[in-house]
Design a protein around this motif. Sequence first.
Motif, PDB file in Angstrom:
ATOM      1  N   MET A  55       3.474  16.317  28.753  1.00 37.17           N
ATOM      2  CA  MET A  55       3.416  17.516  30.039  1.00 37.17           C
ATOM      3  C   MET A  55       4.213  16.514  31.147  1.00 37.17           C
ATOM      4  O   MET A  55       4.428  17.318  31.991  1.00 37.17           O
ATOM      5  N   ASN A  56       3.593  15.069  31.567  1.00 32.75           N
ATOM      6  CA  ASN A  56       4.640  15.027  32.210  1.00 32.75           C
ATOM      7  C   ASN A  56       5.908  14.682  32.448  1.00 32.75           C
ATOM      8  O   ASN A  56       6.928  13.908  33.132  1.00 32.75           O
ATOM      9  N   LYS A  62       4.406  17.934  37.191  1.00 34.60           N
ATOM     10  CA  LYS A  62       3.438  16.111  37.390  1.00 34.60           C
ATOM     11  C   LYS A  62       3.624  16.739  39.144  1.00 34.60           C
ATOM     12  O   LYS A  62       2.269  16.157  39.175  1.00 34.60           O
ATOM     13  N   ARG A  63       4.615  18.040  39.730  1.00 33.94           N
ATOM     14  CA  ARG A  63       3.708  18.234  40.813  1.00 33.94           C
ATOM     15  C   ARG A  63       2.058  18.938  41.005  1.00 33.94           C
ATOM     16  O   ARG A  63       1.637  18.185  41.951  1.00 33.94           O
ATOM     17  N   VAL A  64       1.928  19.350  39.980  1.00 35.09           N
ATOM     18  CA  VAL A  64       0.240  19.278  39.468  1.00 35.09           C
ATOM     19  C   VAL A  64      -0.429  18.497  39.103  1.00 35.09           C
ATOM     20  O   VAL A  64      -1.470  18.222  40.148  1.00 35.09           O
ATOM     21  N   TYR A  67      -1.216  17.180  42.948  1.00 34.17           N
ATOM     22  CA  TYR A  67      -2.433  18.021  44.063  1.00 34.17           C
ATOM     23  C   TYR A  67      -3.591  17.677  43.159  1.00 34.17           C
ATOM     24  O   TYR A  67      -4.577  17.578  44.094  1.00 34.17           O
ATOM     25  N   HIS A  68      -3.229  16.941  41.577  1.00 29.97           N
ATOM     26  CA  HIS A  68      -5.022  16.655  41.422  1.00 29.97           C
ATOM     27  C   HIS A  68      -5.481  15.373  41.735  1.00 29.97           C
ATOM     28  O   HIS A  68      -6.574  14.973  42.357  1.00 29.97           O
ATOM     29  N   GLY A  69      -4.159  14.850  41.682  1.00 33.55           N
ATOM     30  CA  GLY A  69      -4.839  13.463  43.013  1.00 33.55           C
ATOM     31  C   GLY A  69      -4.765  13.564  44.270  1.00 33.55           C
ATOM     32  O   GLY A  69      -5.919  12.943  44.814  1.00 33.55           O
ATOM     33  N   LYS A 175      -0.434   9.862  42.867  1.00 36.21           N
ATOM     34  CA  LYS A 175      -0.037   9.784  44.300  1.00 36.21           C
ATOM     35  C   LYS A 175       0.126  11.091  45.297  1.00 36.21           C
ATOM     36  O   LYS A 175       1.972  11.495  44.640  1.00 36.21           O
ATOM     37  N   PRO A 176      -0.641  11.588  45.807  1.00 36.95           N
ATOM     38  CA  PRO A 176       0.019  13.229  46.218  1.00 36.95           C
ATOM     39  C   PRO A 176       0.877  12.938  47.973  1.00 36.95           C
ATOM     40  O   PRO A 176       0.554  11.049  48.318  1.00 36.95           O
TER      41      PRO A 176
END
Length: 209
Positions: A55-56, A62-64, A67-69, A175-176
């Motif tokens: 998935m990475n 990766k953008r999702v 947002y998770h971070g 890291k966002p």
Amino acid sequence: FISFSLGIGLFVLLPLYGTKLMGMVFTTIDESSIVFNTVDGVIRIMVFLIYILSMNLSKDIKRVFEYHGAEHKTVHAYEAGVELTPENIDNFSITHPRCGTSFLIIVMILSILVFSFIPKDWSFVWKFLSRIVLMPLIAGLAYEFTKFAAKKMHNPLIRVMTAPGIWLQKLTAKKPSRDQIEVALKALNEVLEMEFGEQQKEQGEGNAA
């Protein structure tokens, strides 16, 4: 239905069948329910790790994860009671003990223990069906442990037990950027408004009555 079937195939059927095939080569696997289910669990965790790593490779995912971070940082800041500004929020960790990623790894570890009670002489079909039937029980236990552990993170033993989930979050929470933190903060404020605004409304109606 497709997602459910894919999940069952990847995380139940594939590990179970893989363990069965390995048991044909290494007979000691079939001789003990504990060994069989440990191998089954290890394969399941490996499949999960490969799934997360794959998935990475997607820029969108990766953008999702960024947002998770941002979500984790914002929740940390809220729970710490600091002023909710992007600058303050950015100082907090991207990992969180109540994260769904940690929950999933706990599910997989608990499944090894629970499935070990399944008789080793059961047929492949019964082993497969029993895993599906027992999944709600395992999920419930994992949920309760996750809630309990989040309140006891000062305990060294709990920190050790939750470490795999925290480590795994390094793959699912990134890291966002500052604007992503602002989005997470906006989302939190909306939730707080919905929750506490509704409470205030109910209190007002009660006073009026």
